[in-house]
Design a protein around this motif. Structure first.
Motif, short mmCIF file in Angstrom:
data_model
loop_
_atom_site.label_atom_id
_atom_site.label_comp_id
_atom_site.label_asym_id
_atom_site.label_seq_id
_atom_site.Cartn_x
_atom_site.Cartn_y
_atom_site.Cartn_z
N VAL A 250 50.25 43.84 40.19
CA VAL A 250 49.40 43.29 41.25
C VAL A 250 50.09 42.08 41.88
CG1 VAL A 250 47.18 42.16 41.72
CG2 VAL A 250 47.25 44.21 40.30
N ARG A 251 50.73 41.27 41.03
CA ARG A 251 51.41 40.07 41.54
C ARG A 251 52.56 40.47 42.47
NH1 ARG A 251 52.25 37.60 37.01
NH2 ARG A 251 50.46 36.18 37.07
N LYS A 252 53.26 41.55 42.12
CA LYS A 252 54.37 42.02 42.95
C LYS A 252 53.88 42.38 44.35
CE LYS A 252 58.36 44.36 41.17
NZ LYS A 252 58.86 45.54 40.44
N VAL A 253 52.68 42.93 44.44
CA VAL A 253 52.13 43.33 45.74
C VAL A 253 51.53 42.14 46.49
CG1 VAL A 253 50.39 44.77 46.88
CG2 VAL A 253 51.68 45.69 44.94
N LEU A 254 50.81 41.28 45.76
CA LEU A 254 50.01 40.24 46.44
C LEU A 254 50.67 38.87 46.45
CD1 LEU A 254 46.43 41.07 45.08
CD2 LEU A 254 47.55 41.94 47.13
N GLY A 255 51.73 38.69 45.66
CA GLY A 255 52.33 37.36 45.56
C GLY A 255 51.57 36.52 44.55
N ASN A 256 51.81 35.20 44.57
CA ASN A 256 51.27 34.35 43.51
C ASN A 256 49.91 33.75 43.83
OD1 ASN A 256 53.16 34.50 41.38
ND2 ASN A 256 54.61 33.41 42.71
N GLN B 52 43.57 35.81 44.75
CA GLN B 52 42.95 36.71 45.74
C GLN B 52 41.56 37.11 45.31
OE1 GLN B 52 44.06 37.38 48.66
NE2 GLN B 52 46.19 36.68 48.48
N LYS B 53 40.65 37.13 46.29
CA LYS B 53 39.29 37.62 46.04
C LYS B 53 39.30 39.14 45.98
CE LYS B 53 36.89 33.68 46.48
NZ LYS B 53 36.88 33.02 47.77
N LEU B 54 38.19 39.71 45.53
CA LEU B 54 38.08 41.17 45.48
C LEU B 54 38.07 41.75 46.90
CD1 LEU B 54 37.71 43.59 43.52
CD2 LEU B 54 35.28 43.48 44.10
N HIS B 55 37.20 41.21 47.75
CA HIS B 55 37.16 41.67 49.14
C HIS B 55 36.64 40.59 50.05
CE1 HIS B 55 36.76 44.15 52.66
NE2 HIS B 55 37.44 45.09 52.04
N GLU C 238 40.27 40.59 31.99
CA GLU C 238 40.49 39.22 31.56
C GLU C 238 41.84 38.73 32.10
OE1 GLU C 238 38.20 37.40 29.66
OE2 GLU C 238 39.60 35.82 30.29
N ASP C 239 42.86 39.56 31.92
CA ASP C 239 44.22 39.18 32.32
C ASP C 239 44.32 39.00 33.84
OD1 ASP C 239 46.74 39.04 30.50
OD2 ASP C 239 47.46 39.84 32.42
N LEU C 240 43.76 39.96 34.58
CA LEU C 240 43.83 39.91 36.05
C LEU C 240 43.06 38.70 36.59
CD1 LEU C 240 43.29 43.67 36.96
CD2 LEU C 240 45.25 42.28 37.67
N ASN C 241 41.83 38.51 36.08
CA ASN C 241 41.01 37.42 36.59
C ASN C 241 41.61 36.05 36.22
OD1 ASN C 241 38.52 38.42 38.09
ND2 ASN C 241 38.49 39.73 36.30
N SER C 242 42.19 35.93 35.02
CA SER C 242 42.79 34.62 34.67
C SER C 242 44.01 34.35 35.53
CB SER C 242 43.20 34.49 33.20
OG SER C 242 42.63 35.44 32.42
N ALA C 243 44.68 35.40 35.98
CA ALA C 243 45.85 35.20 36.85
C ALA C 243 45.42 34.91 38.29
CB ALA C 243 46.74 36.43 36.80
N GLY C 244 44.08 34.92 38.56
CA GLY C 244 43.60 34.59 39.90
C GLY C 244 43.36 35.82 40.77
N PHE C 245 43.54 37.01 40.20
CA PHE C 245 43.30 38.23 40.96
C PHE C 245 41.92 38.79 40.61
CE2 PHE C 245 48.03 38.29 40.28
CZ PHE C 245 48.34 37.83 41.56
N MET C 246 40.95 38.46 41.47
CA MET C 246 39.57 38.83 41.18
C MET C 246 39.44 40.36 41.07
SD MET C 246 36.19 37.70 43.22
CE MET C 246 34.64 38.49 42.85
N ILE D 128 37.19 52.41 34.90
CA ILE D 128 37.48 51.95 36.27
C ILE D 128 37.61 50.44 36.38
CG2 ILE D 128 36.26 51.58 38.47
CD1 ILE D 128 35.68 54.54 38.56
N ILE D 129 38.61 50.03 37.15
CA ILE D 129 38.79 48.61 37.49
C ILE D 129 39.11 48.52 38.98
CG2 ILE D 129 40.32 46.60 37.20
CD1 ILE D 129 40.78 47.70 34.29
N ASN D 130 38.31 47.73 39.70
CA ASN D 130 38.61 47.48 41.11
C ASN D 130 39.44 46.21 41.23
OD1 ASN D 130 35.36 48.68 41.59
ND2 ASN D 130 37.13 49.67 42.50
N ILE D 131 40.52 46.30 42.01
CA ILE D 131 41.43 45.16 42.16
C ILE D 131 41.37 44.64 43.61
CG2 ILE D 131 42.95 45.77 40.24
CD1 ILE D 131 44.75 47.23 42.20
N PRO D 132 41.95 43.45 43.88
CA PRO D 132 41.81 42.85 45.21
C PRO D 132 42.14 43.83 46.34
CG PRO D 132 42.77 41.25 43.75
CD PRO D 132 42.68 42.55 42.96
#
Ligand code: PLP
Length: 390
Positions: A14-20, A23-26, A337-345, A377-381
Motif C-alpha cells: 500500500v505504501r508503494k502505491v500511496l507514498g508515505n 490516507q483516509k479510506l475515502h 492493525e498494521d495498515l491503520n498504525s501506518a496511517g492507511f485507514m 475482506i479488508i477495504n483499503i484507502p
C-alpha cells in the motif's frame, strides 16, 4: 521463503502505491465548480427544496444514468425507504436483502413496517447468490393468487433488494430471473455504485426503482443526499409527491392528500451535486488507475488478492477490496492493525446485519459465504484524489 509477514508486506504494498502520507479510506474531493455553484445558490436565496440546481441535478442524473426519471432526496436511506414504499412494501411483508451490506439497506425495510429476510451472497460479484436464492425460495415458499408466501411465517415475500457491493454490480440477469419466477419486485440499492454499469446499463436502472447516495464517503457527494431512479412516470411523480410532504400544489393553500415526508434534497446540496457530477468521469478514471496500481502490487502476493470488477461489468471501484484466500479473523485484524498504525485507514466489511442486536429477530437463510467474506475482506484507502496517482 518469505521472511516478511503478510501484514507487513500488505502495508508495504500500500505504501508503494500511496507514498508515505497518511490516507483516509475515502475522502471527498472538490476540484471543480462547487464554490461557484454554491455561492450562486446562496445569492439566489433559493437554498431550500426548490430551485434551479435541484432541477439541473435531476436532469443531469437522468442523462448520466440513462434512467427516464431521477428524484433527488435528502439521503440514500430516505431514497430506499421511499422506493420500498412505492414498490408497495407494507406492514408485515418480507423483503429479501443480503446480510452483508450497510445497515440502511435493512433499516429502510423496517421503516415500512416490513420484515428484512437475510440472504447469502456469492464471491464473484459480492451480491445476492441467485442460485442459492432460487433453491432456498423453492423450498421455503408457496404461491397463492400470484403472491409468494413464506410457508414458515405465513407472510408474503414482496421484494428483493439488489445491492451493488463496494460498487461492483450484482448478477442482475440471474437475479431478475429469480425475481420473475417468484413474483418479487426488484429495488436496487445502488448507493455505492454511481458510475457502475452492468452490461452497459447503469446500476439502479434495471429494477423497478433504484436508489443512489451522495453521502460524503461515496464516489460523489452533495454533503448528504440521495436519489431515486425509475423509468416509470407514475412512480416518479408519486416519489416527488411523497417526498414533498404529499402537498397538493397550490398558490397558498396547505393541503396534503397522503402521509408524506420532508425528503426533498435542498437546492444548496444540489448545487454541490451538479459540480460533482461534472467531475464523475475523471474521478472514475482515477479510481480505476488506483485499482491497477494496487493490482500490480497485490498480484505478486500469496495469501491475498485484490477484487477486480466482475465480467460484463464496469465498476466504479468505490472501495478497493482485499480478500484473504482463507477466512481468518485473527490475520485479518493483524493486517487492519498494521495498515491503520501506518496511517492507511482500512476497515473490515460490515458485521452481518442479522448479527446486530436490533435485527437478530428477523428471518435468515444460512449465510456461509457472507460469513467467509466478512472474515476475509479488508477495504483499503480508495479516494479519487489526484495526488495519489501522480
Ligand atoms: C451509503 C449507503 C446507504 C445509505 O446512504 P445514506 O446517504 O448514507 O443514507 C444505503 N445503502 C448502502 C449499501 C450504502 O452504502
Amino acid at each position: 521463503m518469505d521472511l516478511i509477514s503478510l501484514p507487513a508486506s500488505i502495508t508495504n504494498a500500500v505504501r508503494k502505491v500511496l507514498g508515505n502520507n497518511p490516507q483516509k479510506l475515502h475522502e471527498p474531493t472538490f476540484d471543480g465548480n462547487e464554490l461557484k455553484y454554491v455561492e450562486d445558490c446562496i445569492k439566489s436565496t433559493y437554498v431550500s427544496s426548490v430551485g434551479k440546481y435541484v432541477d439541473q441535478f435531476e436532469s443531469d442524473l437522468t442523462k448520466y444514468t440513462g434512467a427516464k426519471y431521477a428524484i433527488s432526496v435528502v439521503n440514500g436511506t430516505a431514497a430506499l425507504h421511499l422506493a420500498l414504499k412505492l414498490a408497495g412494501v407494507a406492514q408485515n411483508d418480507e423483503v429479501l436483502v443480503q446480510a452483508f451490506t450497510f445497515v440502511a439497506s435493512a433499516s429502510a425495510i423496517v421503516y415500512c413496517g416490513a420484515i428484512p429476510h437475510f440472504v447469502d451472497i456469492e464471491n464473484e460479484n459480492l451480491g445476492v447468490d441467485p442460485i442459492k436464492l432460487e433453491s432456498y425460495l423453492s423450498e421455503l415458499t408457496e404461491k397463492s393468487s400470484g403472491v409468494t408466501f413464506n410457508k414458515r411465517t405465513g407472510r408474503p415475500i414482496k421484494a428483493l433488494i439488489v445491492m451493488h457491493t463496494f460498487g461492483h454490480p450484482s448478477k442482475l440477469d440471474e437475479l431478475i430471473e429469480v425475481a420473475k419466477r417468484f413474483n418479487l419486485i426488484i429495488v436496487e440499492d445502488a448507493a455505492e455504485s454511481i458510475g457502475s454499469f452492468y452490461k452497459n446499463k447503469h446500476t439502479g436502472t434495471l429494477g423497478l426503482i433504484g436508489t443512489l447516495s451522495f453521502n460524503g464517503n461515496k464516489t460523489i457527494t452533495t454533503g448528504g443526499g440521495g436519489a431515486l431512479l425509475t423509468n416509470n412516470l407514475g412512480l416518479a411523480s408519486h416519489a416527488k409527491h411523497l417526498s414533498t410532504t404529499a402537498k397538493i400544489p397550490h398558490k397558498w393553500a396547505f393541503r396534503h392528500d397522503d402521509i408524506g415526508f420532508n425528503y426533498r434534497l435542498p437546492n444548496i446540496n444540489a448545487a454541490l451535486g451538479c459540480a460533482q457530477l461534472e467531475q464523475l468521469p475523471s474521478k472514475l478514471e482515477n479510481k480505476e488507475m488506483l485499482f491497477k496500481k494496487y493490482q500490480s502490487e497485490f498480484s505478486k502476493m500469496n495469501g491475498i488478492s485484490i477484487f477486480e470488477q466482475p465480467s460484463n461489468c464496469k465498476s466504479n471501484y468505490w472501495l478497493q477490496t482485499l480478500i484473504l484466500d482463507n477466512p481468518n479473523m485473527e490475520l485479518r485484524d493483524e493486517i487492519l492493525e498494521d495498515l491503520n498504525s501506518a496511517g492507511f485507514m482500512s476497515r473490515p466489511g460490515w458485521d452481518l446485519i442479522n448479527t446486530l442486536n436490533p435485527y437478530a429477530c428477523f428471518p435468515s437463510m444460512e449465510l456461509e459465504m457472507s460469513t467467509n467474506l466478512f472474515e476475509s475482506i479488508i477495504n483499503i484507502p480508495s479516494s479519487a484524489t489526484l495526488e495519489l496517482i501522480k
